[in-house]
Write a protein that holds these residues in place. Sequence first.
Motif, mmCIF file in Angstrom:
data_model
loop_
_atom_site.group_PDB
_atom_site.id
_atom_site.type_symbol
_atom_site.label_atom_id
_atom_site.label_comp_id
_atom_site.label_asym_id
_atom_site.label_seq_id
_atom_site.Cartn_x
_atom_site.Cartn_y
_atom_site.Cartn_z
ATOM 1 N N ARG A 1 40.675 45.813 42.046
ATOM 2 C CA ARG A 1 39.495 45.074 41.602
ATOM 3 C C ARG A 1 39.866 44.241 40.384
ATOM 4 N NH1 ARG A 1 34.225 44.238 41.869
ATOM 5 N NH2 ARG A 1 34.022 45.665 43.641
ATOM 6 N N VAL A 2 39.421 42.986 40.384
ATOM 7 C CA VAL A 2 39.715 42.089 39.275
ATOM 8 C C VAL A 2 38.411 41.496 38.743
ATOM 9 C CG1 VAL A 2 40.096 40.136 40.843
ATOM 10 C CG2 VAL A 2 41.051 40.072 38.539
ATOM 11 N N ASN A 3 38.288 41.414 37.411
ATOM 12 C CA ASN A 3 37.150 40.786 36.734
ATOM 13 C C ASN A 3 37.678 39.740 35.762
ATOM 14 O OD1 ASN A 3 35.117 42.470 37.928
ATOM 15 N ND2 ASN A 3 35.678 44.091 36.502
ATOM 16 N N ASN A 4 37.118 38.553 35.809
ATOM 17 C CA ASN A 4 37.536 37.464 34.938
ATOM 18 C C ASN A 4 36.352 36.923 34.137
ATOM 19 O OD1 ASN A 4 40.218 37.427 35.878
ATOM 20 N ND2 ASN A 4 39.669 36.122 37.620
ATOM 21 N N PHE A 5 36.525 36.803 32.814
ATOM 22 C CA PHE A 5 35.593 36.101 31.941
ATOM 23 C C PHE A 5 36.343 34.921 31.331
ATOM 24 C CE2 PHE A 5 33.776 40.343 32.023
ATOM 25 C CZ PHE A 5 32.412 40.098 32.091
ATOM 26 N N TYR A 6 35.740 33.731 31.325
ATOM 27 C CA TYR A 6 36.444 32.578 30.769
ATOM 28 C C TYR A 6 35.478 31.639 30.046
ATOM 29 C CZ TYR A 6 34.872 30.653 35.279
ATOM 30 O OH TYR A 6 34.117 30.272 36.369
ATOM 31 N N LEU A 7 36.031 30.933 29.061
ATOM 32 C CA LEU A 7 35.317 29.924 28.275
ATOM 33 C C LEU A 7 36.194 28.686 28.230
ATOM 34 C CD1 LEU A 7 32.830 29.266 26.480
ATOM 35 C CD2 LEU A 7 34.201 30.036 24.519
ATOM 36 N N MET A 8 35.679 27.544 28.743
ATOM 37 C CA MET A 8 36.534 26.369 28.943
ATOM 38 C C MET A 8 35.792 25.076 28.628
ATOM 39 S SD MET A 8 38.126 27.554 32.629
ATOM 40 C CE MET A 8 39.366 26.253 32.676
ATOM 41 N N PRO A 9 36.186 24.351 27.584
ATOM 42 C CA PRO A 9 35.686 22.984 27.392
ATOM 43 C C PRO A 9 36.418 22.039 28.336
ATOM 44 C CG PRO A 9 37.208 23.567 25.643
ATOM 45 C CD PRO A 9 37.049 24.801 26.482
ATOM 46 N N GLY A 10 35.790 20.888 28.612
ATOM 47 C CA GLY A 10 36.427 19.967 29.541
ATOM 48 C C GLY A 10 35.835 18.576 29.499
ATOM 49 N N TYR A 11 36.380 17.714 30.365
ATOM 50 C CA TYR A 11 35.973 16.304 30.471
ATOM 51 C C TYR A 11 35.757 15.967 31.939
ATOM 52 C CZ TYR A 11 36.374 11.218 30.756
ATOM 53 O OH TYR A 11 36.151 9.897 31.043
ATOM 54 N N ARG A 12 34.792 15.080 32.213
ATOM 55 C CA ARG A 12 34.498 14.656 33.592
ATOM 56 C C ARG A 12 34.319 13.148 33.642
ATOM 57 N NH1 ARG A 12 29.504 17.575 36.096
ATOM 58 N NH2 ARG A 12 30.983 19.313 36.025
ATOM 59 N N TYR A 13 34.921 12.523 34.656
ATOM 60 C CA TYR A 13 34.734 11.093 34.911
ATOM 61 C C TYR A 13 33.883 10.948 36.167
ATOM 62 C CZ TYR A 13 35.597 6.250 36.170
ATOM 63 O OH TYR A 13 35.435 4.923 36.510
ATOM 64 N N THR A 14 32.833 10.138 36.085
ATOM 65 C CA THR A 14 31.887 9.975 37.191
ATOM 66 C C THR A 14 31.891 8.537 37.689
ATOM 67 O OG1 THR A 14 30.456 11.711 36.277
ATOM 68 C CG2 THR A 14 29.479 10.231 37.899
ATOM 69 N N HIS A 15 31.870 8.379 39.007
ATOM 70 C CA HIS A 15 31.817 7.050 39.628
ATOM 71 C C HIS A 15 30.590 6.962 40.534
ATOM 72 C CE1 HIS A 15 33.058 3.326 41.533
ATOM 73 N NE2 HIS A 15 32.930 3.900 42.716
ATOM 74 N N ARG A 16 29.779 5.959 40.312
ATOM 75 C CA ARG A 16 28.555 5.782 41.104
ATOM 76 C C ARG A 16 28.889 5.236 42.481
ATOM 77 N NH1 ARG A 16 22.974 2.718 39.237
ATOM 78 N NH2 ARG A 16 21.930 2.798 41.268
ATOM 79 N N MET A 17 28.537 5.987 43.530
ATOM 80 C CA MET A 17 28.783 5.569 44.907
ATOM 81 C C MET A 17 27.535 4.934 45.524
ATOM 82 S SD MET A 17 30.912 8.988 46.022
ATOM 83 C CE MET A 17 31.350 8.358 47.642
ATOM 84 N N SER A 18 26.369 5.438 45.149
ATOM 85 C CA SER A 18 25.089 4.865 45.565
ATOM 86 C C SER A 18 24.063 5.288 44.526
ATOM 87 C CB SER A 18 24.687 5.346 46.966
ATOM 88 O OG SER A 18 24.362 6.728 46.942
ATOM 89 N N GLU A 19 22.819 4.935 44.750
ATOM 90 C CA GLU A 19 21.782 5.256 43.772
ATOM 91 C C GLU A 19 21.638 6.766 43.584
ATOM 92 O OE1 GLU A 19 16.987 4.492 42.970
ATOM 93 O OE2 GLU A 19 17.983 3.633 44.737
ATOM 94 N N HIS A 20 21.828 7.533 44.650
ATOM 95 C CA HIS A 20 21.585 8.973 44.587
ATOM 96 C C HIS A 20 22.840 9.823 44.736
ATOM 97 C CE1 HIS A 20 17.234 8.496 44.567
ATOM 98 N NE2 HIS A 20 17.358 7.620 45.553
ATOM 99 N N VAL A 21 24.000 9.208 44.931
ATOM 100 C CA VAL A 21 25.240 9.967 45.112
ATOM 101 C C VAL A 21 26.310 9.435 44.170
ATOM 102 C CG1 VAL A 21 27.024 10.707 46.722
ATOM 103 C CG2 VAL A 21 24.673 10.394 47.533
ATOM 104 N N HIS A 22 26.859 10.318 43.359
ATOM 105 C CA HIS A 22 27.956 9.981 42.463
ATOM 106 C C HIS A 22 29.135 10.895 42.761
ATOM 107 C CE1 HIS A 22 25.247 8.099 39.088
ATOM 108 N NE2 HIS A 22 24.959 7.632 40.291
ATOM 109 N N GLY A 23 30.337 10.343 42.715
ATOM 110 C CA GLY A 23 31.542 11.151 42.816
ATOM 111 C C GLY A 23 32.099 11.438 41.426
ATOM 112 N N PHE A 24 32.809 12.556 41.275
ATOM 113 C CA PHE A 24 33.358 12.880 39.959
ATOM 114 C C PHE A 24 34.669 13.641 40.084
ATOM 115 C CE2 PHE A 24 30.659 16.529 41.022
ATOM 116 C CZ PHE A 24 31.484 17.614 40.710
ATOM 117 N N ILE A 25 35.480 13.511 39.040
ATOM 118 C CA ILE A 25 36.683 14.312 38.868
ATOM 119 C C ILE A 25 36.665 14.843 37.440
ATOM 120 C CG2 ILE A 25 38.092 13.094 40.583
ATOM 121 C CD1 ILE A 25 39.379 11.537 38.300
ATOM 122 N N GLY A 26 37.256 15.997 37.224
ATOM 123 C CA GLY A 26 37.223 16.572 35.889
ATOM 124 C C GLY A 26 38.317 17.598 35.684
#
Length: 207
Positions: A95-120
Motif C-alpha cells: 500500500r502506498v500513500n502520497n501527499f504533495y504540494l506543488m506550485p506551477g505554471y499553465r499556458y492556455t490557448h483559446r480554441m473556441s468560445e467555450h473550449v480552451h487547450g492548456f499545457i502546464g
Amino acid sequence: MKTTLLALAALAPAALAGTYTEPVNPYSLELGVSYNFAARDLVRTNDANGPKVDTLGVDLTGVYTVNDNSSFNLRFGFATGSDDKGNGEFGNDVRVNNFYLMPGYRYTHRMSEHVHGFIGANIGVINESLKYKYTTPLETRRYHGSEYGFAYSAEAGLKFYLTQNFDLFLAYQFFGSTAEPGLNSIEGSNTRSQLYHCIRGGVSFDF
C-alpha cells in the motif's frame, strides 16, 4: 468631442498592449480527481519485480490568472493505492500513500468560445508512505517506510467553459517522484522512485 478624445486616450494603453487582457475574476479554485497508472514496480524482492501499484488521487488547486494565456497555481494533493499479489502460499501486499504540494505554471490557448487547450508543469515536494506485508508458509512480516522527496509533473488537456463561474477540465498528466521510502532494511528488498501516467479531471470555480 473632448469627452470622446479623453476616452480614447484612456483606452490607448490597453490597445497597445495587444494580447494582454485583465481577467474579470483572476482567482479560481480547482477540485480534481485522477487515476494514476504506475509505470514501474514499487518494490523489488530478491531481484524479482514486485507489483505495480496504481493509485487514485484527489487534489485542490488554487489558480491566479495573469492574462488570457498565462496562470500560476498551487496544488495540494493526496493519492493512495494498494496491490495484493499472491503465488501459492506466498504473498506480497503493498500500500502506498502520497501527499504533495506543488506550485506551477499553465499556458492556455483559446480554441473556441467555450473550449480552451492548456499545457502546464508543476514542481514541489512529496511525502511517500509505504506499507509492505510479505507472507510465507511460516510467517508474515510487516514493514513500513516514509520519505520526503522531489515531485514533478507535466500535463496537457482541455478546459470547457460552461458558465462565467463554472468550468470542467480533462487532462493527461505525467507525474514523477524521487522519494524512495525504506522498508526497515528488509533483506533482499529495495524500493524505487515512482512514475505515473495519470488521467485527471474535475471542476473549476471562479471567485
